[in-house]
Design a protein around this motif. Structure first.
Motif, PDB file in Angstrom:
ATOM      1  N   GLY A 185       0.797  -1.211   0.000  1.00  0.00           N
ATOM      2  CA  GLY A 185       0.000   0.000   0.000  1.00  0.00           C
ATOM      3  C   GLY A 185       0.833   1.266   0.000  1.00  0.00           C
ATOM      4  O   GLY A 185       0.293   2.366  -0.128  1.00  0.00           O
ATOM      5  N   GLY A 186       2.136   1.130   0.154  1.00  0.00           N
ATOM      6  CA  GLY A 186       3.024   2.287   0.166  1.00  0.00           C
ATOM      7  C   GLY A 186       3.633   2.539  -1.193  1.00  0.00           C
ATOM      8  O   GLY A 186       3.107   2.137  -2.224  1.00  0.00           O
ATOM      9  N   ASP A 187       4.782   3.173  -1.185  1.00  0.00           N
ATOM     10  CA  ASP A 187       5.413   3.553  -2.447  1.00  0.00           C
ATOM     11  C   ASP A 187       6.900   3.790  -2.225  1.00  0.00           C
ATOM     12  O   ASP A 187       7.356   3.959  -1.083  1.00  0.00           O
ATOM     13  N   MET A 188       7.647   3.793  -3.302  1.00  0.00           N
ATOM     14  CA  MET A 188       9.054   4.172  -3.314  1.00  0.00           C
ATOM     15  C   MET A 188       9.417   4.520  -4.746  1.00  0.00           C
ATOM     16  O   MET A 188       8.638   4.280  -5.668  1.00  0.00           O
ATOM     17  N   SER A 189      10.589   5.104  -4.932  1.00  0.00           N
ATOM     18  CA  SER A 189      10.995   5.432  -6.296  1.00  0.00           C
ATOM     19  C   SER A 189      11.320   4.159  -7.062  1.00  0.00           C
ATOM     20  O   SER A 189      11.706   3.134  -6.481  1.00  0.00           O
ATOM     21  N   VAL A 190      11.166   4.226  -8.362  1.00  0.00           N
ATOM     22  CA  VAL A 190      11.519   3.089  -9.214  1.00  0.00           C
ATOM     23  C   VAL A 190      12.990   2.748  -9.033  1.00  0.00           C
ATOM     24  O   VAL A 190      13.367   1.572  -8.991  1.00  0.00           O
ATOM     25  N   ALA A 191      13.833   3.768  -8.892  1.00  0.00           N
ATOM     26  CA  ALA A 191      15.266   3.530  -8.727  1.00  0.00           C
ATOM     27  C   ALA A 191      15.561   2.758  -7.449  1.00  0.00           C
ATOM     28  O   ALA A 191      16.378   1.820  -7.439  1.00  0.00           O
ATOM     29  N   ASP A 192      14.925   3.147  -6.334  1.00  0.00           N
ATOM     30  CA  ASP A 192      15.193   2.460  -5.070  1.00  0.00           C
ATOM     31  C   ASP A 192      14.813   0.986  -5.150  1.00  0.00           C
ATOM     32  O   ASP A 192      15.536   0.112  -4.653  1.00  0.00           O
ATOM     33  N   LEU A 193      13.679   0.697  -5.773  1.00  0.00           N
ATOM     34  CA  LEU A 193      13.232  -0.693  -5.875  1.00  0.00           C
ATOM     35  C   LEU A 193      14.150  -1.504  -6.773  1.00  0.00           C
ATOM     36  O   LEU A 193      14.635  -2.580  -6.394  1.00  0.00           O
ATOM     37  N   VAL A 194      14.412  -1.007  -7.974  1.00  0.00           N
ATOM     38  CA  VAL A 194      15.143  -1.800  -8.970  1.00  0.00           C
ATOM     39  C   VAL A 194      16.618  -1.904  -8.613  1.00  0.00           C
ATOM     40  O   VAL A 194      17.230  -2.966  -8.755  1.00  0.00           O
ATOM     41  N   ALA A 195      17.221  -0.829  -8.117  1.00  0.00           N
ATOM     42  CA  ALA A 195      18.638  -0.887  -7.746  1.00  0.00           C
ATOM     43  C   ALA A 195      18.865  -1.864  -6.602  1.00  0.00           C
ATOM     44  O   ALA A 195      19.855  -2.601  -6.583  1.00  0.00           O
ATOM     45  N   ASP A 196      17.935  -1.883  -5.647  1.00  0.00           N
ATOM     46  CA  ASP A 196      18.066  -2.784  -4.509  1.00  0.00           C
ATOM     47  C   ASP A 196      17.986  -4.245  -4.936  1.00  0.00           C
ATOM     48  O   ASP A 196      18.696  -5.099  -4.388  1.00  0.00           O
ATOM     49  N   ARG A 197      17.144  -4.545  -5.921  1.00  0.00           N
ATOM     50  CA  ARG A 197      16.921  -5.933  -6.314  1.00  0.00           C
ATOM     51  C   ARG A 197      17.832  -6.377  -7.468  1.00  0.00           C
ATOM     52  O   ARG A 197      18.331  -7.497  -7.470  1.00  0.00           O
TER      53      ARG A 197
ATOM     54  N   VAL B 168       6.864   4.150  -8.076  1.00  0.00           N
ATOM     55  CA  VAL B 168       6.376   2.889  -8.632  1.00  0.00           C
ATOM     56  C   VAL B 168       4.865   2.906  -8.787  1.00  0.00           C
ATOM     57  O   VAL B 168       4.320   2.530  -9.828  1.00  0.00           O
ATOM     58  N   ARG B 169       4.151   3.365  -7.763  1.00  0.00           N
ATOM     59  CA  ARG B 169       2.691   3.214  -7.751  1.00  0.00           C
ATOM     60  C   ARG B 169       2.015   4.027  -8.858  1.00  0.00           C
ATOM     61  O   ARG B 169       1.033   3.584  -9.448  1.00  0.00           O
ATOM     62  N   ALA B 170       2.527   5.210  -9.169  1.00  0.00           N
ATOM     63  CA  ALA B 170       1.904   6.037 -10.202  1.00  0.00           C
ATOM     64  C   ALA B 170       2.327   5.622 -11.595  1.00  0.00           C
ATOM     65  O   ALA B 170       1.509   5.559 -12.513  1.00  0.00           O
ATOM     66  N   ALA B 171       3.615   5.327 -11.775  1.00  0.00           N
ATOM     67  CA  ALA B 171       4.112   5.026 -13.109  1.00  0.00           C
ATOM     68  C   ALA B 171       3.885   3.578 -13.516  1.00  0.00           C
ATOM     69  O   ALA B 171       3.725   3.281 -14.706  1.00  0.00           O
ATOM     70  N   LEU B 172       3.861   2.678 -12.536  1.00  0.00           N
ATOM     71  CA  LEU B 172       3.742   1.246 -12.817  1.00  0.00           C
ATOM     72  C   LEU B 172       2.684   0.631 -11.910  1.00  0.00           C
ATOM     73  O   LEU B 172       2.985  -0.200 -11.048  1.00  0.00           O
ATOM     74  N   PRO B 173       1.423   1.011 -12.077  1.00  0.00           N
ATOM     75  CA  PRO B 173       0.381   0.535 -11.159  1.00  0.00           C
ATOM     76  C   PRO B 173       0.219  -0.979 -11.172  1.00  0.00           C
ATOM     77  O   PRO B 173      -0.092  -1.579 -10.136  1.00  0.00           O
ATOM     78  N   ALA B 174       0.430  -1.619 -12.334  1.00  0.00           N
ATOM     79  CA  ALA B 174       0.297  -3.077 -12.378  1.00  0.00           C
ATOM     80  C   ALA B 174       1.371  -3.747 -11.536  1.00  0.00           C
ATOM     81  O   ALA B 174       1.118  -4.756 -10.865  1.00  0.00           O
ATOM     82  N   LEU B 175       2.576  -3.190 -11.552  1.00  0.00           N
ATOM     83  CA  LEU B 175       3.656  -3.727 -10.729  1.00  0.00           C
ATOM     84  C   LEU B 175       3.352  -3.515  -9.248  1.00  0.00           C
ATOM     85  O   LEU B 175       3.522  -4.431  -8.427  1.00  0.00           O
ATOM     86  N   ALA B 176       2.890  -2.316  -8.885  1.00  0.00           N
ATOM     87  CA  ALA B 176       2.548  -2.055  -7.485  1.00  0.00           C
ATOM     88  C   ALA B 176       1.470  -3.024  -7.002  1.00  0.00           C
ATOM     89  O   ALA B 176       1.523  -3.523  -5.870  1.00  0.00           O
ATOM     90  N   ALA B 177       0.503  -3.335  -7.862  1.00  0.00           N
ATOM     91  CA  ALA B 177      -0.572  -4.250  -7.476  1.00  0.00           C
ATOM     92  C   ALA B 177      -0.049  -5.654  -7.213  1.00  0.00           C
ATOM     93  O   ALA B 177      -0.476  -6.318  -6.246  1.00  0.00           O
ATOM     94  N   THR B 178       0.870  -6.138  -8.042  1.00  0.00           N
ATOM     95  CA  THR B 178       1.414  -7.476  -7.825  1.00  0.00           C
ATOM     96  C   THR B 178       2.280  -7.524  -6.575  1.00  0.00           C
ATOM     97  O   THR B 178       2.291  -8.526  -5.858  1.00  0.00           O
ATOM     98  N   LEU B 179       2.991  -6.430  -6.295  1.00  0.00           N
ATOM     99  CA  LEU B 179       3.785  -6.381  -5.066  1.00  0.00           C
ATOM    100  C   LEU B 179       2.869  -6.333  -3.846  1.00  0.00           C
ATOM    101  O   LEU B 179       3.129  -7.003  -2.836  1.00  0.00           O
ATOM    102  N   ASP B 180       1.798  -5.542  -3.934  1.00  0.00           N
ATOM    103  CA  ASP B 180       0.829  -5.496  -2.826  1.00  0.00           C
ATOM    104  C   ASP B 180       0.209  -6.867  -2.576  1.00  0.00           C
ATOM    105  O   ASP B 180      -0.113  -7.223  -1.428  1.00  0.00           O
ATOM    106  N   ALA B 181       0.035  -7.627  -3.660  1.00  0.00           N
ATOM    107  CA  ALA B 181      -0.608  -8.942  -3.548  1.00  0.00           C
ATOM    108  C   ALA B 181       0.319 -10.004  -2.973  1.00  0.00           C
ATOM    109  O   ALA B 181      -0.088 -11.155  -2.794  1.00  0.00           O
ATOM    110  N   GLY B 182       1.565  -9.628  -2.709  1.00  0.00           N
ATOM    111  CA  GLY B 182       2.471 -10.558  -2.048  1.00  0.00           C
ATOM    112  C   GLY B 182       3.466 -11.255  -2.943  1.00  0.00           C
ATOM    113  O   GLY B 182       3.962 -12.336  -2.583  1.00  0.00           O
TER     114      GLY B 182
END
Length: 446
Positions: A138-150, A177-191
């Motif tokens: 339900g939260g958010d972070m920058s695309v860079a923080d997510l992708v660089a970390d993983r 992530v949540r605004a630019a890639l809502p489908a990705l945010a939804a799958t992450l929210d779903a676990g």
């Protein structure tokens, strides 16, 4: 009913058109625009005697808004699609194929970016599914923080940044992530247990339908048709300086009094107008930052042996001034028969608008030199056009969707006032058209 639409970009024009279609001659409609033309960040110029879009050149063809508008306005014959050629990415001083099956440049596995990133990065990506994933549901972070970390920094700078630079004139650091890639945010929210798994789930199913569309004679055809169908009293070169409430509904200086108003203006302009009547809404909207860019359109001699690709995107950190090249004569079949070879060169990302201050001659020279570098050709232009877009694109920073939801709540308390524009539901032309339609519908309902 007397309605004012402030801002004659695509959002405002669609709102005006929808209101006229619903209310007909009963509507007294004023369309105010601070510039000396309609269209906002859509603009069709003349390059070597032919129309050339210098703002957006394409729209997401799988969304229905623009094809539906073209059909309503009798312009379906203007709809064109790209040739289906793939772009390249310029990274490490060489051209690489754009990775396939990615979500805004985020790959579902190491195979997609083999050759674009180094071996340690590929190994890191291969091991990613086995590492615990930290995602604030339900939260958010920058695309860079997510992708660089993983996946590592190279994936961000060489694969993700070039795509986000084209869509938002931004970087992965400035986009959430949540605004630019809502489908990705939804799958992450779903676990989803990993980013690899989340991307695989969020990718759309394969399709042969064209991803993008364009207009044969440029966006000016659509803009003119919308203006004609809306038939407003057009106040060109008129800036709205103040918005106040009165007994009738609303007053906009210096335009007059109205039952309803649509603010289809950029975020900073709307912020200033809302400051007195809706201070909390103004504070929310004031947090939306903008990015500036510039486009140089070149007409190259024909035949110029450009790569058989739709374009070349530039990775972050490369010693080039341009961020992207659209090989328009390769990308669009309807442009291939022209007497010259059209190319668009784009400059500027969020936080870096140096190119906007360069003289036209310097910007054109940089465009030709950088294009020569990435193609390995010694190029010259027969004609060139320059267009600067100051504050042209809002940045969808982390938390943007929550900001807009709170903004909507504030505006809902002001009957007869609506917002439309790229900062609401997407920067693309279809999303802007949808925001204009939604604003008009809410006015009609209320």
């Amino acid at each position: 009913m007397r309605v004012a639409v402030v801002g004659a970009g695509i959002s405002g024009l669609v709102a005006a058109y929808r209101l006229r279609a619903a209310l007909g001659s009963e509507l007294d409609l004023v369309l105010a625009e601070r510039r000396d033309r309609i269209g906002g960040t859509l603009h069709t110029g003349e390059l070597a005697g032919e129309p050339m879009d210098l703002g957006a050149e394409a729209f997401v063809g799988r969304r229905p808004e623009i094809p539906a508008l073209l059909d309503e306005l009798g312009l379906s014959d203007q709809l064109v699609h790209p040739a289906g050629k793939r772009p390249l990415i310029w990274s490490g001083g060489a051209a690489h194929p754009l990775p396939e099956r990615t979500l805004m440049g985020i790959p579902a596995g190491p195979d997609a970016v083999a050759g674009l990133v180094d071996e340690p990065t590929l190994q890191r990506m291969a091991a990613e599914p086995g590492l615990p994933l930290r995602w604030p549901s339900g939260g958010d972070m920058s695309v860079a923080d997510l992708v660089a970390d993983r996946f590592g920094e190279q994936v961000v700078r060489r694969s993700v940044d070039p795509l986000l630079g084209g869509v938002y004139a931004g970087r992965a650091d400035s986009i959430g992530v949540r605004a630019a890639l809502p489908a990705l945010a939804a799958t992450l929210d779903a676990g989803a247990p990993s980013l690899t798994d989340a991307i695989a789930r969020a990718l759309p199913p394969p399709s042969t339908a064209p991803v993008f569309g364009g207009l044969r004679e440029g966006y000016r055809v659509l803009l003119r048709a919308l203006r004609s169908a809306a038939a407003p009293k057009l106040e060109i070169g008129t800036s709205a300086t103040a918005l106040t409430r009165n007994a009738r509904g609303w007053r906009i200086d210096p335009i007059g009094e109205f039952d309803a108003v649509v603010l289809a203006t950029p975020a900073p302009v709307s912020t200033d107008l809302l400051r007195t009547v809706a201070p909390r809404a103004a504070r929310l909207l004031g947090g939306v930052e903008l990015s500036s860019s510039a486009v140089v359109a070149l007409a190259l001699p024909k035949p110029t042996p450009l790569p058989d690709n739709s374009g070349i995107l530039v990775a972050t950190g490369e010693p080039l001034r341009a961020k992207a090249f659209t090989l328009s004569g390769r990308k669009w079949p309807h442009l291939a028969d022209r007497d010259s070879m059209p190319v668009r060169v784009s400059f500027g990302r969020f936080g870096d608008d140096r190119a906007l201050s360069w003289p036209d001659e310097e910007l054109i020279a940089a465009a030709v030199e950088d294009l020569s570098t990435v193609t390995g050709l010694s190029l010259r232009a027969e004609a060139a056009l320059v267009r600067r877009w100051r504050g042209g694109l809002p940045q969808y920073a982390p938390g943007h969707t929550g900001r807009i939801a709170a903004l909507d709540e504030q505006i809902a308390e002001l009957p007869g006032l609506e917002l439309a524009g790229a900062y609401l539901g997407g920067v693309g032309v279809p999303a802007c058209a949808a925001s204009g339609t939604a604003a008009a519908q809410r006015i009609l309902e209320r």
